[in-house]
Design an enzyme around this catalytic site. Structure first.
Site, PDB file in Angstrom:
ATOM      1  N   LYS A  79       0.856  -1.197   0.000  1.00 56.51           N
ATOM      2  CA  LYS A  79       0.000   0.000   0.000  1.00 56.51           C
ATOM      3  C   LYS A  79       0.885   1.239   0.000  1.00 56.51           C
ATOM      4  CE  LYS A  79      -3.783   1.959   2.818  1.00 56.51           C
ATOM      5  NZ  LYS A  79      -4.535   1.804   4.077  1.00 56.51           N
ATOM      6  N   SER A 154      -9.477   1.730   3.269  1.00 54.02           N
ATOM      7  CA  SER A 154      -8.638   2.474   2.345  1.00 54.02           C
ATOM      8  C   SER A 154      -7.623   1.604   1.615  1.00 54.02           C
ATOM      9  CB  SER A 154      -7.909   3.572   3.108  1.00 54.02           C
ATOM     10  OG  SER A 154      -6.986   3.009   4.020  1.00 54.02           O
ATOM     11  N   SER A 178      -9.446  -0.406   7.662  1.00 49.45           N
ATOM     12  CA  SER A 178      -8.968  -0.281   6.281  1.00 49.45           C
ATOM     13  C   SER A 178      -8.281  -1.510   5.698  1.00 49.45           C
ATOM     14  CB  SER A 178      -8.020   0.916   6.162  1.00 49.45           C
ATOM     15  OG  SER A 178      -8.751   2.109   6.087  1.00 49.45           O
TER      16      SER A 178
END
Lengths: 489, 99
Positions: A79, A154, A178
Site C-alpha cells: 500500500k 482504504s 482499512s
C-alpha cells in the site's frame, strides 16, 4: 492467465524449493498479469518491472547459494502509505506527489531481508482516509468481483491486487477498518494485528494510537506467514511491544472444537443488508458444526465507537498532517510569504475528506472544546476497551460481520459524512481497543443482480493473533470460499 | 444540537493554516455540525470516574541507550526539498519585516 498467478505463498514456496519454478518466472507471470488486467482493476499506483525482476534474479541467486525462506522470491504489493526504498510514496495525495522516501519502513526492510520481491505500490484513499479508494487523488480502484463497484478502502488497491491475482499477497494498513473492510468486499483474508504488534516506523502517519500494518492474502496460511515476517519489536518504534512472535503458521491446526464464541447483538445494526446477515448467520452455524459453541452477547458501547473514533482519530491526524508545510518535501504552492505558503500548500495539496477531518480534529482539540470532545472521547474509549476485556472473560473470541453493506457502486457512495462514517461502525470499536481481528471469506450475497463477497470478522484478545488465525483457518478449511474466483479473463 | 458555524470553521482553518474556499467552508460547517450532533450522544455516558485512554499499551516512557547511530546524510535529507541552498532548506522570512 498463467497458473503461477493463482498460487499462494505456501504453494509457490514448495515449487521454488523443488526448483520447478524460479522467482524470475513467478515475478514475470505477475507483471504480465498486471499488464493484462490492471487497466480494468486499477489496483496499482506504481509498478517497477525492472526493479522487481532484479530482485527476483537476486532471490534466485540466494536460493542457488543454499538460502531458503518462505518469502524468498515471493512477489508482493505494498500500500502506497508504507515506504519502500527506491519507490515513490504518495499516500494517495497530491501533497506527496513525486516524494521519494530516503528511508524504508521496518516492515518493508524485514520483507526485503527475507527475499520478497516488491512489484509496486497500490492505490488507497488519501492518507488512508476512506472506504472506497474514491478519495485517492489519482483514481478509483475497481472491485475484481464487480468492476462497477469499489473494492473498499482504504487499502482497496492492495485488496484488489490480491483478489485479481496481480500479487501473491499485499500489505495494507488498518486505522479503523482499512484492511478488514476491503478484504471482506474482495473475498480475501485481511488481518488487523494487535496495536503494538507490528512496527509503524516508515509508515506515513494518520492516527498514531490506531494505525497498524496488516497482511491481505488469498488464504489464512499465507496471512500467518506474512504476519510472522513483519511482526515484532522494533527499537525505532517505541509503541511496539517487546513480546515474542509465535510461529503462526505452525499454530493453525487444532480446530475450534470446544471453543466458546460471543456473537454481539449490537453488530447486527439497523441498516445491515439481509445478504450480509444471512452469510454471517450461516458462518455461525458452520462454526457450531465444527464443534464450537456460540452465544449471543451484548457490547453496549458499540454505538459510541463511531463518534469516539472520529474525535480521537481526527485530533491525532490534525497534528500528524501539520508536517506538510511545503518546506522539506512534497508539493509547495510557491506563495509569496511563509504563512500564505502554508495555507496554499495545504489548501491545494489536500483533498476534501482530509481537509474536513483536519478541521474536525483541530476543533476537537481547540480551547474550550477539548474537554467536551477530545477528553470525553478518550474516556469513552476506556469504557469500550473494558467492555471487550469483560467479554473475553467469557469468550475465546467474538464473531461478527465486517461491513453492514455490500461494496458501493462507483460514484454512488453516500455523500453525507455521517452516513459514510457509519459504514465502518463494525470495525471501529476493535481498533480503538487495539484488538487483533481478521476478515475471512464467508460466502456471497446478491445485490442488484450481482454476486458480492461477504467477510466474517473474528475478534481476539490482545496479542493473541494465533487464536484468531486458528479459528479463521478452521472456518476456511471447512468452507473454501476462495475457490469462487472473479471473472476477469 | 451542536453546530459549527462558517466563522468557527474559518477560525479553526486559520489555527491550522489551511486555505479553504468559501464553498468548502460552508460545506464543512454543515457536514461537521451533523457529525458533532451525532457525537453529542457521548454526553449521555457517565465518565465521571473513568480515566482517559491515550494508548492501549502498558508501555510508558520507553528509553534506549544514548548512543549515536548513523542517520540521513545532508544530501539525503534535502533530496525532496522544494527549495534548498548551501546545504539548507530554503524558507521564507519567519519574522515580520525580515528579508
Amino acid at each position: 492467465m498463467s497458473d503461477l498467478c493463482r498460487l499462494t505463498i505456501h504453494e509457490a514456496r514448495d515449487l521454488l524449493r523443488r526448483g520447478e519454478i524460479s522467482a524470475v518466472e513467478l515475478t514475470r507471470a505477475h507483471l504480465e498479469r498486471i499488464e493484462t488486467v490492471d487497466a480494468r482493476v486499477r489496483a496499482y499506483l506504481h509498478v517497477d518491472a525492472d526493479l522487481a525482476l532484479a530482485q527476483a534474479e537476486d532471490a534466485d541467486r540466494r536460493r542457488a547459494a543454499g538460502e531458503d525462506d518462505s518469502l524468498l522470491g515471493i512477489p508482493l504489493a505494498v500500500k502506497d502509505i508504507i515506504t519502500v526504498q527506491g519507490m515513490p510514496a504518495t499516500a494517495g495525495s497530491r501533497i506527496l506527489e513525486g516524494f521519494m522516501p530516503p528511508y524504508e519502513a521496518t516492515v518493508s526492510r524485514r520483507l526485503r531481508k527475507r527475499g520478497a520481491v516488491f512489484l509496486g505500490k497500490t492505490n488507497l484513499d488519501e492518507f488512508a482516509m476512506g472506504w472506497s479508494t474514491e478519495n485517492s487523488a489519482f483514481f478509483t480502484s475497481r472491485n475484481p468481483y464487480a468492476l462497477d463497484r469499489v473494492p473498499g478502502g482504504s487499502s482497496g488497491g492492495s485488496a484488489a491486487a490480491v483478489a485479481a491475482d496481480e500479487a501473491l499477497v499485499a500489505l495494507g494498513t488498518d486505522t479503523g477498518g482499512s484492511v478488514r473492510q476491503p478484504a471482506s468486499w474482495t473475498n480475501t483474508v485481511g488481518l488487523r494485528p494487535s496495536y503494538g504488534r507490528v512496527s509503524r516506523w516508515g509508515v506515513i502517519a494518520f492516527a498514531s494510537s490506531l494505525d497498524q500494518v496488516g497482511p491481505l492474502t488469498k488464504d489464512v496460511r499465507d496471512n500467518a506467514i506474512l504476519l510472522e515476517a513483519i511482526a515484532g519489536h522494533d527499537p525505532r518504534d517505541s509503541t511496539t511491544m517487546p513480546e515474542p512472535v509465535p510461529r503462526y503458521e505452525d499454530l493453525l491446526e487444532g480446530g475450534v472444537q470446544g471453543m466458546h464464541f460471543g456473537l454481539p447483538r449490537e453488530y447486527f445494526v439497523k441498516n445491515i443488508h439481509p445478504g450480509v446477515r444471512r452469510a454471517i448467520l450461516q458462518a455461525v452455524d458452520k462454526l457450531v458444526e465444527l464443534g464450537a459453541t456460540v452465544e449471543e452477547t451484548h457490547l453496549h458501547y458499540t454505538k459510541y465507537g463511531m463518534p469516539v473514533y472520529y474525535l480521537v482519530g481526527t485530533a491525532e491526524l490534525s497534528a500528524n498532517l501539520a508536517r506538510y508545510d511545503g518546506v522539506r518535501y512534497g508539493f509547495s504552492a510557491g506563495a509569496a510569504n511563509m504563512w500564505e505558503n502554508y495555507r496554499q500548500t495545504r489548501g491545494r495539496g489536500f483533498g476534501q475528506e482530509v481537509k474536513r477531518r483536519i478541521i474536525l480534529g483541530a476543533y476537537a482539540l481547540s480551547a474550550g472544546y477539548y474537554d467536551q470532545y477530545y477528553l470525553k472521547a478518550q474516556k469513552v474509549r476506556t469504557l469500550i476497551r473494558e467492555e471487550f476485556e469483560t467479554a473475553f472473560e467469557t469468550f475465546d473470541a467474538l464473531v461478527a460481520p465486517v461491513a453492514p453493506v455490500p461494496p458501493f457502486k462507483i460514484g454512488q457512495s453516500p455523500t453525507d459524512p455521517v452516513e459514510l462514517y457509519l459504514t465502518d461502525v463494525l470495525t471501529l470499536p476493535t481498533a480503538l481497543a487495539g484488538l487483533p481481528c481478521i476478515s475471512v471469506p464467508a460466502g456471497f450475497m446478491e445485490d442488484e443482480g450481482e454476486s458480492l463477497p461477504v467477510g466474517l470478522q473474528i475478534i481476539g484478545k490482545p496479542f493473541d493473533e494465533a487464536t484468531v488465525l486458528r479459528i479463521a483457518y478452521a472456518f476456511e478449511q471447512a468452507t473454501n470460499w476462495r475457490q469462487v474466483r472473479p471473472q476477469l479473463a | 444540537m451542536s453546530t459549527l458555524s462558517a466563522d468557527q470553521v474559518r477560525y479553526v482553518a486559520e489555527l491550522v493554516k489551511l486555505a479553504l474556499t468559501d464553498e468548502e467552508t460552508e460545506l464543512f460547517a454543515g457536514q461537521l455540525s451533523a457529525v458533532l450532533d451525532y457525537a453529542s450522544a457521548l454526553e449521555e455516558v457517565d465518565t465521571s470516574r473513568v480515566a482517559p485512554t491515550a494508548t492501549v499499551l502498558p508501555l510508558r516512557s520507553v528509553m534506549r541507550e544514548d548512543k549515536v547511530e548513523p542517520g540521513l546524510s545532508v544530501d539525503e535529507a534535502l533530496a525532496n526539498a522544494p527549495e534548498k541552498q548551501d546545504g539548507y532548506f530554503r524558507v521564507h522570512a519567519v519574522l515580520e519585516g525580515g528579508q
